[in-house]
Design a protein around this motif. Structure first.
Motif: not given
Length: 60
Positions: A45, A48-49, A52-53, A56
């Motif tokens: 997580q 991914i953060k 994140s841009h 998907t």
């Protein structure tokens, strides 16, 4: 047991910061369209953060 999540690189890594590129590589994402399945935990997580841009995420 935690479910896995599917991560897909949807934007180019060109022009990104070195740490963002390294994060994408650590997830197994090198080219646009690459997909990987990762465990849904705090480490994933966080990665991914950070990018994140560029990605998907789909929960499986």
């Amino acid at each position: 047991m935690m479910a896995d999540i599917k991560i897909k690189l949807t934007k180019s890594l060109i022009g990104c910061k070195k740490d963002q590129i390294a994060t994408a590589y650590s997830l197994g994402l090198k080219k646009i369209g690459n997909e990987t399945v990762q465990p849904n935990n705090e480490q994933t997580q966080g990665k991914i953060k950070k990018i994140s841009h560029l990605v998907t995420v789909v929960e499986e």
